[in-house]
Design a protein around this motif. Structure first.
Motif, PDB file in Angstrom:
ATOM      1  N   ASP A   1       0.822  -1.212   0.000  1.00 55.16           N
ATOM      2  CA  ASP A   1       0.000   0.000   0.000  1.00 55.16           C
ATOM      3  C   ASP A   1       0.854   1.259   0.000  1.00 55.16           C
ATOM      4  O   ASP A   1       0.573   2.224   0.696  1.00 55.16           O
ATOM      5  CB  ASP A   1      -0.944  -0.011   1.192  1.00 55.16           C
ATOM      6  CG  ASP A   1      -0.184  -0.119   2.505  1.00 55.16           C
ATOM      7  OD1 ASP A   1       1.046  -0.303   2.455  1.00 55.16           O
ATOM      8  OD2 ASP A   1      -0.808  -0.015   3.569  1.00 55.16           O
TER       9      ASP A   1
ATOM     10  N   HIS B   1       5.308   1.398 -13.607  1.00 59.80           N
ATOM     11  CA  HIS B   1       4.395   1.323 -12.466  1.00 59.80           C
ATOM     12  C   HIS B   1       4.839   2.145 -11.263  1.00 59.80           C
ATOM     13  O   HIS B   1       4.173   2.150 -10.229  1.00 59.80           O
ATOM     14  CB  HIS B   1       4.141  -0.140 -12.067  1.00 59.80           C
ATOM     15  CG  HIS B   1       3.225  -0.815 -13.041  1.00 59.80           C
ATOM     16  ND1 HIS B   1       3.621  -1.119 -14.326  1.00 59.80           N
ATOM     17  CD2 HIS B   1       1.937  -1.189 -12.947  1.00 59.80           C
ATOM     18  CE1 HIS B   1       2.613  -1.677 -14.974  1.00 59.80           C
ATOM     19  NE2 HIS B   1       1.577  -1.732 -14.162  1.00 59.80           N
TER      20      HIS B   1
ATOM     21  N   SER C   1      -5.402   6.148  -4.696  1.00 59.29           N
ATOM     22  CA  SER C   1      -6.335   5.319  -3.928  1.00 59.29           C
ATOM     23  C   SER C   1      -5.604   4.054  -3.456  1.00 59.29           C
ATOM     24  O   SER C   1      -4.616   3.634  -4.079  1.00 59.29           O
ATOM     25  CB  SER C   1      -7.513   4.909  -4.810  1.00 59.29           C
ATOM     26  OG  SER C   1      -7.050   4.018  -5.804  1.00 59.29           O
ATOM     27  N   PRO C   2      -6.095   3.442  -2.386  1.00 63.47           N
ATOM     28  CA  PRO C   2      -5.457   2.185  -1.945  1.00 63.47           C
ATOM     29  C   PRO C   2      -5.415   1.163  -3.069  1.00 63.47           C
ATOM     30  O   PRO C   2      -4.417   0.447  -3.234  1.00 63.47           O
ATOM     31  CB  PRO C   2      -6.364   1.712  -0.800  1.00 63.47           C
ATOM     32  CG  PRO C   2      -7.033   2.947  -0.303  1.00 63.47           C
ATOM     33  CD  PRO C   2      -7.178   3.867  -1.479  1.00 63.47           C
ATOM     34  N   TYR C   3      -6.474   1.110  -3.874  1.00 64.55           N
ATOM     35  CA  TYR C   3      -6.511   0.143  -4.978  1.00 64.55           C
ATOM     36  C   TYR C   3      -5.365   0.417  -5.962  1.00 64.55           C
ATOM     37  O   TYR C   3      -4.654  -0.490  -6.391  1.00 64.55           O
ATOM     38  CB  TYR C   3      -7.863   0.211  -5.697  1.00 64.55           C
ATOM     39  CG  TYR C   3      -7.847  -0.556  -7.012  1.00 64.55           C
ATOM     40  CD1 TYR C   3      -7.965  -1.949  -7.024  1.00 64.55           C
ATOM     41  CD2 TYR C   3      -7.665   0.115  -8.221  1.00 64.55           C
ATOM     42  CE1 TYR C   3      -7.914  -2.648  -8.214  1.00 64.55           C
ATOM     43  CE2 TYR C   3      -7.599  -0.586  -9.419  1.00 64.55           C
ATOM     44  CZ  TYR C   3      -7.728  -1.966  -9.411  1.00 64.55           C
ATOM     45  OH  TYR C   3      -7.662  -2.659 -10.588  1.00 64.55           O
ATOM     46  N   GLU C   4      -5.200   1.697  -6.289  1.00 62.37           N
ATOM     47  CA  GLU C   4      -4.170   2.067  -7.267  1.00 62.37           C
ATOM     48  C   GLU C   4      -2.768   1.793  -6.707  1.00 62.37           C
ATOM     49  O   GLU C   4      -1.877   1.329  -7.420  1.00 62.37           O
ATOM     50  CB  GLU C   4      -4.353   3.542  -7.636  1.00 62.37           C
ATOM     51  CG  GLU C   4      -3.451   4.061  -8.741  1.00 62.37           C
ATOM     52  CD  GLU C   4      -3.561   3.320 -10.074  1.00 62.37           C
ATOM     53  OE1 GLU C   4      -4.524   2.554 -10.262  1.00 62.37           O
ATOM     54  OE2 GLU C   4      -2.657   3.489 -10.914  1.00 62.37           O
ATOM     55  N   ARG C   5      -2.571   2.071  -5.419  1.00 62.93           N
ATOM     56  CA  ARG C   5      -1.265   1.783  -4.810  1.00 62.93           C
ATOM     57  C   ARG C   5      -0.978   0.280  -4.884  1.00 62.93           C
ATOM     58  O   ARG C   5       0.115  -0.142  -5.259  1.00 62.93           O
ATOM     59  CB  ARG C   5      -1.242   2.230  -3.338  1.00 62.93           C
ATOM     60  CG  ARG C   5      -1.151   3.736  -3.150  1.00 62.93           C
ATOM     61  CD  ARG C   5      -0.649   4.079  -1.747  1.00 62.93           C
ATOM     62  NE  ARG C   5      -1.554   3.631  -0.680  1.00 62.93           N
ATOM     63  CZ  ARG C   5      -2.473   4.404  -0.112  1.00 62.93           C
ATOM     64  NH1 ARG C   5      -2.608   5.662  -0.487  1.00 62.93           N
ATOM     65  NH2 ARG C   5      -3.236   3.932   0.839  1.00 62.93           N
ATOM     66  N   GLN C   6      -1.991  -0.520  -4.545  1.00 59.84           N
ATOM     67  CA  GLN C   6      -1.829  -1.974  -4.576  1.00 59.84           C
ATOM     68  C   GLN C   6      -1.535  -2.462  -5.989  1.00 59.84           C
ATOM     69  O   GLN C   6      -0.659  -3.285  -6.203  1.00 59.84           O
ATOM     70  CB  GLN C   6      -3.120  -2.665  -4.086  1.00 59.84           C
ATOM     71  CG  GLN C   6      -3.344  -2.612  -2.592  1.00 59.84           C
ATOM     72  CD  GLN C   6      -2.531  -3.659  -1.832  1.00 59.84           C
ATOM     73  OE1 GLN C   6      -1.882  -4.491  -2.445  1.00 59.84           O
ATOM     74  NE2 GLN C   6      -2.543  -3.598  -0.517  1.00 59.84           N
ATOM     75  N   ARG C   7      -2.287  -1.922  -6.934  1.00 57.40           N
ATOM     76  CA  ARG C   7      -2.149  -2.370  -8.325  1.00 57.40           C
ATOM     77  C   ARG C   7      -0.713  -2.124  -8.813  1.00 57.40           C
ATOM     78  O   ARG C   7      -0.070  -2.992  -9.388  1.00 57.40           O
ATOM     79  CB  ARG C   7      -3.152  -1.608  -9.200  1.00 57.40           C
ATOM     80  CG  ARG C   7      -3.249  -2.108 -10.629  1.00 57.40           C
ATOM     81  CD  ARG C   7      -4.124  -1.201 -11.481  1.00 57.40           C
ATOM     82  NE  ARG C   7      -3.499   0.070 -11.795  1.00 57.40           N
ATOM     83  CZ  ARG C   7      -2.560   0.260 -12.719  1.00 57.40           C
ATOM     84  NH1 ARG C   7      -2.131  -0.759 -13.441  1.00 57.40           N
ATOM     85  NH2 ARG C   7      -2.042   1.463 -12.931  1.00 57.40           N
ATOM     86  N   ARG C   8      -0.243  -0.916  -8.573  1.00 54.39           N
ATOM     87  CA  ARG C   8       1.110  -0.581  -9.020  1.00 54.39           C
ATOM     88  C   ARG C   8       2.151  -1.416  -8.279  1.00 54.39           C
ATOM     89  O   ARG C   8       3.074  -1.966  -8.886  1.00 54.39           O
ATOM     90  CB  ARG C   8       1.395   0.905  -8.765  1.00 54.39           C
ATOM     91  CG  ARG C   8       0.660   1.840  -9.701  1.00 54.39           C
ATOM     92  CD  ARG C   8       0.830   3.286  -9.246  1.00 54.39           C
ATOM     93  NE  ARG C   8       0.131   4.202 -10.115  1.00 54.39           N
ATOM     94  CZ  ARG C   8       0.675   4.815 -11.169  1.00 54.39           C
ATOM     95  NH1 ARG C   8       1.940   4.602 -11.469  1.00 54.39           N
ATOM     96  NH2 ARG C   8      -0.022   5.637 -11.929  1.00 54.39           N
TER      97      ARG C   8
ATOM     98  N   ASN D   1       1.910  -4.277  -6.766  1.00 55.35           N
ATOM     99  CA  ASN D   1       1.920  -5.704  -7.108  1.00 55.35           C
ATOM    100  C   ASN D   1       2.788  -5.970  -8.333  1.00 55.35           C
ATOM    101  O   ASN D   1       3.592  -6.912  -8.361  1.00 55.35           O
ATOM    102  CB  ASN D   1       0.502  -6.202  -7.398  1.00 55.35           C
ATOM    103  CG  ASN D   1      -0.290  -6.366  -6.128  1.00 55.35           C
ATOM    104  OD1 ASN D   1       0.274  -6.367  -5.038  1.00 55.35           O
ATOM    105  ND2 ASN D   1      -1.612  -6.503  -6.255  1.00 55.35           N
TER     106      ASN D   1
END
Ligand code: GDG
Length: 563
Positions: free
Chosen positions: A464, A482, A505-512, A514
């Protein structure tokens, strides 16, 4: 993000590998790990183990000189003149190249040749200046070179770090071409080459590291059996011909490197720039740009781009087992209020690392975002380096004064925007900081690779967090898509990327994160060494099949370097 939030979700790994990467010894020496196609001789300026006298002898230890932290008893000791015995400690590798290579050399029962810069180094070596390491396992031979103060001043603080370092990083104005430095550089390279000659056999794979040893490959050719393979990895950038023309004795540097069978760089651009320099400054060399080979003086050098990775698994593991209390203590010591969002920079204090540019971007960020004052703390951990060189001394002063100025401008009673430390931190603390930092800023003006960016990703086990990465680092080629890209000299754009990182966003942080983690794990140090050894194997085989000895022997003229 709060310390408690971040660490309460920790899953502690049950497998315990050693923080210095040595726990990989079994893996690397087994069937799956990197295997060298001959008997390995690593040659580097820095040594993997350093023996030092402890500051003060304790009463008991003074009576028992064999109590040396597991190392062999000293044959001689620092207290010789006074009749007192000093205990000896051993520094072990904690990160980067030496820690990564150590298990490989252990697995091959090889030899490592390096400058013995510890004050007790030669108290523990035999008559050939060799000592078996690691101290408790004695898996390979460390051959130490003894260099005089004058040699170190000219070879290390002179031609290596006053000429080649600024040149290769594109700062020709910082080159200091002092009398005698090149001659000492040549002399020390000869010392390294002679030592290699004493250890090499016909099946040896000699693997040199970095810019301190540019002349040695050609010298080594003359001191080792014909079947030996000479390979070199250049860890810093290689400049364009326009910059390289400023290199004093540049022709000798190119010629020296063409003693290698294989020459590796982190990225293709540096490999291509090397070929261009040879093409331009060594007219008698024949450069094949498509195959990246150079024919010179009767031999062929293959140039490759093999980006280096980190021991991702061990950073992941150490981040997972980070000690919450220890981190809280560290934050208290540095005066960081509980609960602020954390930015992190971690670099050697070097003018290539873009620290003032980072500070300027942070200043712009706090100017434009008063709401973040008191809420975002940037930790800048800078490790002093080459302080004997005035340019570094001045750079350190600039960084410290900029930190003070920016802090005075924005600080409140209980908060400073920039927490600056030059403490050398243990690896556990580095891993805890990596894991806890919400944003990592890596902003060099130029950097061969940059391991810190990759270590941060490997230690970001919660996924995150965000990485801001300069597009002038070798690491950007692997991670740029990324990470959040920055041009370190564009203060406004840089500050906008800090804002962007903090608003992801938390989702975007996770996506990058990963994807970044996938890349760092796929290209870790073990895979880098596999690739190196595959190339070495290939040139090793090529030189036996396509380059008959008669041909290799025939063309031994001494061409005069043109620059
Ligand atoms: C050269 C090239 C290339 C730093 N402070 C502490 C500490 N460190 C460790 C980091 C990292 C290493 O030092 C720095 O590595 P970098 O790659 O970032 O930079 P350089 O030293 O300039 O390395 C570079 C590299 O060679 C390898 O080819 O990537 O481009 O310039 O490992 O973690 N470690 C500990 N305490 C500290 O205070 N334990």
């Amino acid at each position: 993000m709060r310390v408690t939030e971040r660490l309460s979700s920790m899953a502690v790994h049950s497998r315990q590998l050693r923080a210095d990467g040595r726990g990989r010894a079994d893996a690397t020496s087994g069937d799956d790990g990197p295997t060298c196609p001959g008997s390995l001789i690593v040659v580097s300026n820095r040594q993997p183990y350093r023996h030092e006298y402890e500051d003060e002898p304790t009463a008991e230890r003074a009576a028992d000189p064999a109590d040396t932290d597991g190392s062999p008893p000293a044959g001689t000791n620092g207290g010789e003149q006074t009749g007192t015995q000093w205990p000896i400690t051993v520094d072990e590798p904690t990160g980067g190249l030496t820690a990564g290579l150590d298990p490989v050399v252990q697995g091959t029962d090889g030899t490592w040749i390096a400058w013995g810069d510890g004050d007790a180094d030669f108290a523990v070596t035999d008559e050939r200046n060799c000592v078996a390491v690691p101290p408790d396992e004695e898996a390979y031979t460390l051959r130490r070179l003894e260099l005089s103060d004058e040699a170190v001043e000219s070879y290390y603080y002179g031609f290596s770090n006053r000429v080649l370092w600024p040149l290769c990083h594109g700062f020709p104005d910082l080159i200091e071409d002092r009398a005698n430095d090149f001659e000492w550089y040549r002399t020390v390279n000869e010392q390294f080459a002679d030592a290699v000659g004493e250890h090499a056999a016909d099946d040896s794979v000699i693997w040199l590291q970095d810019y301190h040893l540019a002349l040695a490959p050609r010298m080594i050719r003359k001191s080792v059996p014909k079947g030996a393979t000479v390979s070199h990895f250049w860890h810093i950038p290689w400049p364009t011909p326009e910059t390289f023309r400023h290199c004093p004795a540049g022709g000798h540097v190119l010629e020296g490197l063409l003693g290698n069978d294989l020459l590796g760089f982190h990225v293709e651009r540096y490999a291509d720039q090397f070929l261009q320099c040879v093409d331009r400054f060594l007219p008698s060399a024949s450069v094949d740009f498509a195959r990246r080979t150079i024919r010179y003086d009767g031999r062929t050098t293959r140039v490759v781009a093999t980006p280096m990775g980190v021991d991702a698994e061990s950073y992941d593991r150490d981040a997972r087992s980070a000690d919450l209390d220890r981190l809280s203590d560290l934050f208290e010591e540095y005066g960081i209020p509980e609960g602020t969002t954390i930015g992190l920079g971690l670099d050697r204090l070097d003018y290539s690392k873009g620290i003032p540019e980072r500070l300027a971007a942070l200043e712009r960020f706090f100017e434009r975002n008063p709401d973040w004052r008191g809420e975002f703390t940037f930790i800048q951990k800078a490790t002093p380096s080459r302080t004997d060189i005035e340019t570094y001394e001045r750079y350190g002063e600039l960084v410290r004064s900029e930190v003070q100025r920016i802090n005075r401008r924005f600080e409140t009673a209980d908060w400073r925007p920039i927490v600056y430390t030059e403490d050398v931190l243990p690896r556990e603390d580095i891993c805890a900081l990596y894991r806890h930092a919400d944003v990592m800023v890596v902003s060099p003006l130029v950097d061969g690779m940059n391991l810190v960016a990759q270590e941060y990703v490997a230690a970001s086990v919660d996924g995150d967090s965000a990485l801001l990465l300069s597009d002038r680092t070798g690491a950007h080629e692997r991670l740029g898509s990324h990470a959040l890209t920055i041009d370190p000299t564009d203060t406004d754009g840089f500050a906008s990327q800090v804002e962007h990182a903090l608003s992801l966003s938390p989702y975007e942080r996770q996506r990058r994160m990963n994807t970044l983690r996938q890349r760092v794990f796929d290209g870790d140090i073990e895979s880098w060494m596999d690739t190196q050894f595959d190339w070495i194997r290939r040139v090793h085989d090529d030189s036996r099949t396509t380059e008959p000895r008669s041909e290799r022997d025939s063309d031994s003229r001494e061409p005069t370097p043109p620059i």
